[in-house]
Design an enzyme around this catalytic site. Structure first.
Site, PDB file in Angstrom:
ATOM      1  N   GLY A   1       1.231  -8.228  -6.312  1.00  0.00           N
ATOM      2  CA  GLY A   1       2.177  -8.552  -7.373  1.00  0.00           C
ATOM      3  C   GLY A   1       3.401  -9.298  -6.881  1.00  0.00           C
ATOM      4  O   GLY A   1       4.514  -9.061  -7.350  1.00  0.00           O
TER       5      GLY A   1
ATOM      6  N   GLY B   1       0.841  -1.208   0.000  1.00  0.00           N
ATOM      7  CA  GLY B   1       0.000   0.000   0.000  1.00  0.00           C
ATOM      8  C   GLY B   1       0.867   1.245   0.000  1.00  0.00           C
ATOM      9  O   GLY B   1       1.931   1.265   0.615  1.00  0.00           O
TER      10      GLY B   1
ATOM     11  N   GLN C   1      -6.488   8.481   4.908  1.00  0.00           N
ATOM     12  CA  GLN C   1      -5.334   8.396   5.819  1.00  0.00           C
ATOM     13  C   GLN C   1      -4.026   8.130   5.084  1.00  0.00           C
ATOM     14  O   GLN C   1      -2.945   8.290   5.641  1.00  0.00           O
ATOM     15  CB  GLN C   1      -5.559   7.258   6.834  1.00  0.00           C
ATOM     16  CG  GLN C   1      -6.680   7.539   7.796  1.00  0.00           C
ATOM     17  CD  GLN C   1      -7.238   6.258   8.428  1.00  0.00           C
ATOM     18  OE1 GLN C   1      -6.840   5.872   9.503  1.00  0.00           O
ATOM     19  NE2 GLN C   1      -8.161   5.604   7.730  1.00  0.00           N
TER      20      GLN C   1
ATOM     21  N   ILE D   1       1.772   3.075   6.956  1.00  0.00           N
ATOM     22  CA  ILE D   1       1.039   3.950   7.872  1.00  0.00           C
ATOM     23  C   ILE D   1       0.720   3.196   9.153  1.00  0.00           C
ATOM     24  O   ILE D   1       0.454   3.798  10.185  1.00  0.00           O
ATOM     25  CB  ILE D   1      -0.259   4.524   7.255  1.00  0.00           C
ATOM     26  CG1 ILE D   1      -1.269   3.417   6.938  1.00  0.00           C
ATOM     27  CG2 ILE D   1       0.023   5.395   6.062  1.00  0.00           C
ATOM     28  CD1 ILE D   1      -2.687   3.930   6.753  1.00  0.00           C
ATOM     29  N   ASP D   2       0.717   1.847   9.096  1.00  0.00           N
ATOM     30  CA  ASP D   2       0.290   1.044  10.253  1.00  0.00           C
ATOM     31  C   ASP D   2       1.323   1.062  11.392  1.00  0.00           C
ATOM     32  O   ASP D   2       0.988   0.709  12.523  1.00  0.00           O
ATOM     33  CB  ASP D   2       0.045  -0.412   9.835  1.00  0.00           C
ATOM     34  CG  ASP D   2      -1.000  -0.533   8.740  1.00  0.00           C
ATOM     35  OD1 ASP D   2      -1.795   0.411   8.573  1.00  0.00           O
ATOM     36  OD2 ASP D   2      -1.010  -1.564   8.051  1.00  0.00           O
TER      37      ASP D   2
HETATM   38  O1  F6P Z   1      -1.293  -1.566   5.408  1.00  0.00           O
HETATM   39  C1  F6P Z   1      -1.790  -0.311   5.078  1.00  0.00           C
HETATM   40  C2  F6P Z   1      -3.290  -0.344   4.929  1.00  0.00           C
HETATM   41  O2  F6P Z   1      -3.721   0.965   4.630  1.00  0.00           O
HETATM   42  C3  F6P Z   1      -4.038  -0.922   6.127  1.00  0.00           C
HETATM   43  O3  F6P Z   1      -4.110  -0.018   7.185  1.00  0.00           O
HETATM   44  C4  F6P Z   1      -5.347  -1.267   5.467  1.00  0.00           C
HETATM   45  O4  F6P Z   1      -6.015  -2.303   6.177  1.00  0.00           O
HETATM   46  C5  F6P Z   1      -4.927  -1.742   4.109  1.00  0.00           C
HETATM   47  O5  F6P Z   1      -3.658  -1.175   3.846  1.00  0.00           O
HETATM   48  C6  F6P Z   1      -5.873  -1.363   3.002  1.00  0.00           C
HETATM   49  O6  F6P Z   1      -5.420  -1.941   1.817  1.00  0.00           O
HETATM   50  P1  F6P Z   1      -5.903  -1.538   0.376  1.00  0.00           P
HETATM   51  O7  F6P Z   1      -5.070  -0.377  -0.061  1.00  0.00           O
HETATM   52  O8  F6P Z   1      -5.652  -2.746  -0.438  1.00  0.00           O
HETATM   53  O9  F6P Z   1      -7.363  -1.154   0.445  1.00  0.00           O
END
Ligand code: F6P
Length: 387
Positions: free
Chosen positions: A89, A23, A300, A149-150
């Site tokens: 990927g 992400g 976020q 971000i986590d």
């Molecule tokens: O790992 C970062 C994150 O934004 C998590 O906080 C969230 O659960 C996930 O990625 C969302 O993923 P996607 O971008 O596939 O919707």
């Protein structure tokens, strides 16, 4: 681009690749910028690989391109990644025909050799660093740069992107408070973070939340309802509840919006729904109150990185090139304030760092009167909030 030979890191690299995976998050472009600027001082060429490792695989829309200082200089404050990214990927388990998974790692290594890449800098979270670790073991030297971000990577104290995400949540809480107060409502704000409650806890404290629901502290709706009742008894007719997307009531599963393998091959389940679920559980106990749920989602992850995230991202980018110059690979550049150090990539993979339920951060939140809903009604870890 001239052909070259993969030299490993036994001598000064001449050409290095950089890729962003998983992400996106604010600060990725600042890393790319820092890598190119530092490398250019040494006469090292930097090749941007698009969309994770997609740029090194045939049959994708992704490619590679040389990145120049001129191109990257304006990137410090730009969110996202100019290289593109993906969380579906993995070349070791790439989506193939009929839902099959195909190992295309050899193709990636061969293409990297063809391009003369001495090393690849992989900017990503735990999934990306696991892929990086496997490539390094396969003979494609890699240096990892942690991002998410986590804030849940085990091998580093902090990740860029996290602070920006927390700021977004705090801004949202500031706005929710005025409308909550005007309507005497219970406002629930669902935030990201997957299995870790860092975003929820930091923003809950910094944003003045009344209740914070964390994955690390399963809650009971009864305890949350009791805390809300107590606030009303003290004259506070509104409340702000931050719900981490990974939070669940005692004995309950994590709320998911989509299973792994769906949504175009996403490799992990997509979390979502914890906020609405908590609202229903609490409303069943306190039906006379009004509830509204806000899901902040990808807001976020977007936009301009905070000053601190730009600083951290820039330092990590410089440190990654300097590690390459020292001949290191198979490592992650990690932040141990005030220093950036390298640690084995192995330390970063398959391990997440969660909030310690017994730690100081949770204790300080309890000390502010923040309710986690994890203890029987009436039992609090901190001084009772007066007024
Ligand atoms: O790992 C970062 C994150 O934004 C998590 O906080 C969230 O659960 C996930 O990625 C969302 O993923 P996607 O971008 O596939 O919707």
């Amino acid at each position: 681009m001239a052909e070259g030979t993969l030299t490993g890191t036994d001598k000064k690299p001449r050409r290095i690749g950089i890729t962003t995976g998983g992400g996106d998050c604010p600060g990725l472009n600042a890393v790319i910028r820092a890598v190119v600027l530092r490398a250019s001082l040494e006469g090292i060429e930097v090749v941007g690989i698009e969309d994770g490792f997609g740029g090194l695989m045939s049959g994708t829309d992704s490619g590679v391109r040389t990145l120049t200082p001129r191109e990257v200089l304006p990137l410090l404050d730009r969110g996202g990644t100019i290289l593109g990214t993906t969380n579906r990927g993995d070349p070791f388990s790439y989506p193939g025909p009929g839902g099959a998974r195909v190992d295309r790692s050899a193709e990636v290594v061969a293409r990297a050799r063809e391009l003369g890449l001495d090393l690849v800098i992989t900017v990503g979270g735990d999934g990306t660093q696991r892929i990086a670790f496997d490539f390094d073991a396969l003979g494609l030297p890699v240096i990892g740069v942690p991002k998410t971000i986590d804030n849940d990577l085990a091998a580093t104290v902090e990740t860029f992107g996290f602070g920006t995400a927390v700021q977004v949540v705090v801004d949202a809480l500031d706005r929710l408070r005025t409308t909550a107060e005007s309507h005497d409502r219970i406002m629930l704000l669902e935030v990201m973070g997957r299995d870790a409650g860092w975003i929820a806890l930091h923003s809950g404290i910094a944003g003045g939340a009344d209740v914070v629901l964390l994955p690390e502290l399963p809650y009971s709706a009864e305890s949350v309802a009791a805390a809300l009742r107590e606030r009303i008894r003290r004259g506070h007719h509104f409340s702000l509840i931050v719900v981490a997307e990974g939070a669940s009531a005692i004995g309950e599963e994590v709320a998911t919006k989509a299973a792994a393998g769906t949504l175009g091959g996403r490799q992990a389940p997509l979390l979502g729904g914890a906020g609405h679920r908590a609202a229903s559980q609490i409303a069943a106990l306190l039906p006379d109150l009004e509830y509204r749920v806000t899901v902040l989602g990808h807001i976020q992850r977007g936009g301009t990185p905070t000053a601190y995230d730009r600083l951290l991202a820039s330092r990590l980018g410089v440190a990654a090139v300097e590690a390459a110059l020292r001949g290191e690979h198979g490592v992650l550049v990690a932040s141990f304030p005030p220093d950036i150090r390298t640690v084995p990539l192995a330390d970063a993979v398959n391990r997440v760092r969660c909030v310690d339920p017994e730690g100081q951060l949770v204790a300080h939140a309890r000390g502010l009167g923040i309710e986690f809903g994890d203890r029987p009604p009436g039992v609090s870890g901190g001084p009772p909030p007066e007024g």
